[in-house]
Design a protein around this motif. Structure first.
Motif, short mmCIF file in Angstrom:
data_model
loop_
_atom_site.label_atom_id
_atom_site.label_comp_id
_atom_site.label_asym_id
_atom_site.label_seq_id
_atom_site.Cartn_x
_atom_site.Cartn_y
_atom_site.Cartn_z
N MET A 110 0.84 -1.21 0.00
CA MET A 110 0.00 0.00 0.00
C MET A 110 0.87 1.25 0.00
N ALA A 111 1.95 1.23 0.80
CA ALA A 111 2.83 2.40 0.87
C ALA A 111 3.53 2.64 -0.47
N GLY A 112 4.00 1.55 -1.10
CA GLY A 112 4.65 1.69 -2.40
C GLY A 112 3.72 2.26 -3.45
N ALA A 113 2.48 1.78 -3.46
CA ALA A 113 1.50 2.29 -4.41
C ALA A 113 1.16 3.76 -4.11
N ALA A 114 1.07 4.12 -2.82
CA ALA A 114 0.76 5.49 -2.44
C ALA A 114 1.86 6.45 -2.91
N VAL A 115 3.11 6.06 -2.70
CA VAL A 115 4.23 6.91 -3.13
C VAL A 115 4.24 7.05 -4.65
N ALA A 116 3.99 5.95 -5.36
CA ALA A 116 3.95 6.00 -6.83
C ALA A 116 2.82 6.92 -7.29
#
Length: 285
Positions: A66-72
């Motif tokens: 979720m964090a990786g997708a949010a940053v992207a």
């Protein structure tokens, strides 16, 4: 059989809701169709998979995905959409489609063209009541979706940032005149929507026990159909439409055994609704 298919439909509809909510939230403020959102969904699945292989803990890998997708999603908004907002809306749409295609190719180059197994053990156990049965992954999907939707509802209705987000969705110019930092609200909007897409990617990866480069292709257009079905920019309508599409797919294909592609159901429902209610189920005329 009826109750079993109902549970199956709600489970898959819950994933559709997580994917489509980010799309409708972006449209609600920017009035652009964020096609690359499906690429963010696949990115979350890959980040979750590789983090799970590295640390061996599913719940932590879910948060990392979720964090990786949010940053992207934040970088897409900040460096791709923001410079194009002064142009006609067709410009960010074309760029978004190009980014989605580029992401698929990047996944194929980095992770390989083949499917990767995501055999995470979440240790929730199955639930059986007579002939009714919920698998571990279905319970996981329902649990995570319910938690995320409750948090989203509380955020939008109980916090000042949520109030500002709803104000920007209604009229960003007026909200800005009252001191709302519209640019920051848009960034928060992308962070939340992209995190939900990442969660959906991880859940589908575990549900299907596989992650693959083009896993966002079908959600790319199905989420669009769901958003139109529920009413463009309408969050409750998107959740309702997602559940309806999930139930329709399950009952038409699994229960009534109607011989047409499963992925056509969303568009058939969208066409029927648009014929009689062009602004969607809960949208305003």
């Amino acid at each position: 059989m009826l109750w079993q298919q109902l549970a199956n439909g709600i489970a898959i509809g819950s994933v559709y809701a997580l994917i489509s909510l980010g799309l409708t939230m972006v449209y609600g403020i920017l009035r652009i169709l964020h096609v690359a959102h499906a690429g963010i969904y696949a990115l979350g699945a890959y980040v979750g998979l590789f983090s799970f292989r590295l640390i061996g803990e599913f719940w932590l890998s879910l948060f990392i995905g979720m964090a990786g997708a949010a940053v992207a999603g934040y970088f897409v908004e900040r460096f791709l959409y923001m410079p194009l907002l002064h142009l006609p809306r067709i410009a960010p749409l074309i760029v978004s489609i190009g980014l989605f295609i580029a992401l698929e190719e990047a996944f194929r180059i980095v992770a390989g063209p083949h499917t990767l197994a995501y055999n995470a053990q979440v240790k929730l156990g199955d639930l059986s009541i007579g002939s009714f049965h919920l698998t571990e992954t279905q319970i996981l999907i329902l649990l995570v979706t319910l938690i995320i939707l409750v948090i989203l509802w509380a955020f939008l209705t109980k916090t000042r940032t949520g109030l500002a987000m709803r104000a920007c969705a209604q009229d960003p110019e007026t909200a800005s005149s009252f001191g709302v930092n519209v640019s920051a609200i848009i960034a928060v909007n992308f962070l939340i929507g992209s995190a939900m897409a990442g969660a959906a990617g991880v859940l589908i990866g575990v549900y299907d026990n596989q992650v693959w480069p083009t896993m966002g292709s079908i959600p790319a257009y199905k989420a669009l159909a769901i958003v139109v079905l529920g009413g463009l920019g309408n969050i409750p309508g998107t959740v309702l439409a997602s559940i309806i599409v999930g139930l329709a797919e399950t009952f038409f294909i699994g229960f009534l055994v109607i011989p047409f592609p499963r992925d056509a159901v969303a568009f058939i429902a969208m066409i029927l609704v648009l014929m009689f209610r062009p602004y969607g189920l809960l949208g305003k005329a």
